[in-house]
Design a protein around this motif. Structure first.
Motif, PDB file in Angstrom:
ATOM      1  N   TRP A 278      -4.711   4.785   3.172  1.00  0.00           N
ATOM      2  CA  TRP A 278      -4.022   3.790   2.495  1.00  0.00           C
ATOM      3  C   TRP A 278      -4.606   3.475   1.112  1.00  0.00           C
ATOM      4  O   TRP A 278      -5.685   3.469   0.870  1.00  0.00           O
TER       5      TRP A 278
ATOM      6  N   LEU B  82       4.919  -1.168   3.298  1.00  0.00           N
ATOM      7  CA  LEU B  82       4.327   0.234   3.236  1.00  0.00           C
ATOM      8  C   LEU B  82       5.387   1.124   2.636  1.00  0.00           C
ATOM      9  O   LEU B  82       6.426   1.053   2.889  1.00  0.00           O
TER      10      LEU B  82
ATOM     11  N   ARG C 155      -8.940   1.004  -1.730  1.00  0.00           N
ATOM     12  CA  ARG C 155      -8.438   2.121  -0.933  1.00  0.00           C
ATOM     13  C   ARG C 155      -9.168   1.999   0.458  1.00  0.00           C
ATOM     14  O   ARG C 155     -10.173   1.358   0.800  1.00  0.00           O
ATOM     15  N   SER C 156      -8.755   2.581   1.550  1.00  0.00           N
ATOM     16  CA  SER C 156      -9.259   2.689   2.837  1.00  0.00           C
ATOM     17  C   SER C 156     -10.765   3.541   2.704  1.00  0.00           C
ATOM     18  O   SER C 156     -10.761   4.103   1.907  1.00  0.00           O
TER      19      SER C 156
ATOM     20  N   ALA D  71       0.712  -1.221   0.058  1.00  0.00           N
ATOM     21  CA  ALA D  71       0.036   0.134   0.099  1.00  0.00           C
ATOM     22  C   ALA D  71       0.936   1.387   0.003  1.00  0.00           C
ATOM     23  O   ALA D  71       2.154   1.179   0.569  1.00  0.00           O
TER      24      ALA D  71
ATOM     25  N   PHE E 262      -4.374  -0.944   7.425  1.00  0.00           N
ATOM     26  CA  PHE E 262      -4.113  -1.722   6.242  1.00  0.00           C
ATOM     27  C   PHE E 262      -3.842  -3.195   6.398  1.00  0.00           C
ATOM     28  O   PHE E 262      -4.099  -4.191   5.990  1.00  0.00           O
TER      29      PHE E 262
ATOM     30  N   CYS F 280      -3.295   4.392  10.379  1.00  0.00           N
ATOM     31  CA  CYS F 280      -3.562   3.859   8.794  1.00  0.00           C
ATOM     32  C   CYS F 280      -2.720   2.649   8.552  1.00  0.00           C
ATOM     33  O   CYS F 280      -3.164   1.667   7.980  1.00  0.00           O
ATOM     34  N   GLN F 281      -1.370   2.357   9.020  1.00  0.00           N
ATOM     35  CA  GLN F 281      -0.611   1.220   8.849  1.00  0.00           C
ATOM     36  C   GLN F 281      -1.450   0.200   9.294  1.00  0.00           C
ATOM     37  O   GLN F 281      -1.596  -1.001   8.649  1.00  0.00           O
TER      38      GLN F 281
ATOM     39  N   ILE G 108       0.590   4.848   1.584  1.00  0.00           N
ATOM     40  CA  ILE G 108      -0.034   5.848   2.453  1.00  0.00           C
ATOM     41  C   ILE G 108       0.164   7.165   2.386  1.00  0.00           C
ATOM     42  O   ILE G 108       1.416   7.550   2.263  1.00  0.00           O
TER      43      ILE G 108
END
Length: 152
Positions: free
Chosen positions: A82, A146, A94-95, A69, A109, A105-106, A71
């Motif tokens: 992400w 990432l 996507r998120s 992903a 994902f 966010c990490q 970010i």
């Protein structure tokens, strides 16, 4: 919802799993929900048929372990999202929302990848899978790759 447990309309699955919805323009988009009903991921692409949306989802599901992903910071607001790049570097998934912190966010994902890998294959309806038939799942020991795109 069809026999495989996949929703094709707005009245589809209200809890976790894959769901393809018809949009106002007559095309389809899919989303993945967590078991608690919260939308985890969406597809920015629109598909002509629900089958095309399912094939896209199944392709992601099959390669879940290798997904990476980007970010990125959201353009018009505060937070991070992400994005999994697809063909020609266009977003494949996507998120569903922005996260206040980069680390959150990490983690979102990573949870998406685990949830995606747990989704049953299309040819095996969820009700035919018993927990005793499934191999035990563990989180991968290696970190999911990432890439930061904000220059840090």
């Amino acid at each position: 919802m069809d026999a495989s447990g996949r929703g094709h309309t707005a009245a589809g699955a209200s809890r976790g799993g894959f769901r393809a919805e018809r949009t106002a323009d007559g095309r389809y988009r899919w989303q993945l929900k967590a078991p608690n009903g919260r939308v985890v991921a969406i597809t920015p692409a629109a598909f002509e048929t629900a089958g095309e949306a399912e094939r896209c989802f199944d392709g992601l599901r099959a390669g879940a372990a290798e997904l990476t992903a980007r970010i990125t910071h959201v353009r018009d607001g505060i937070g991070w999202i992400w994005v999994v790049p697809g063909a020609r570097n266009l977003p494949e998934v996507r998120s569903s929302r922005a996260y206040e912190r980069y680390a959150t966010c990490q983690n979102a994902f990573r949870r998406f990848v685990v949830l995606l890998a747990k989704q049953p294959p299309r040819d095996l309806p969820p009700r035919e899978l018993a927990p005793r038939d499934l191999p035990p799942r563990e989180l991968p020991e290696r970190a999911v790759p990432l890439r930061r795109t904000d220059g840090h």
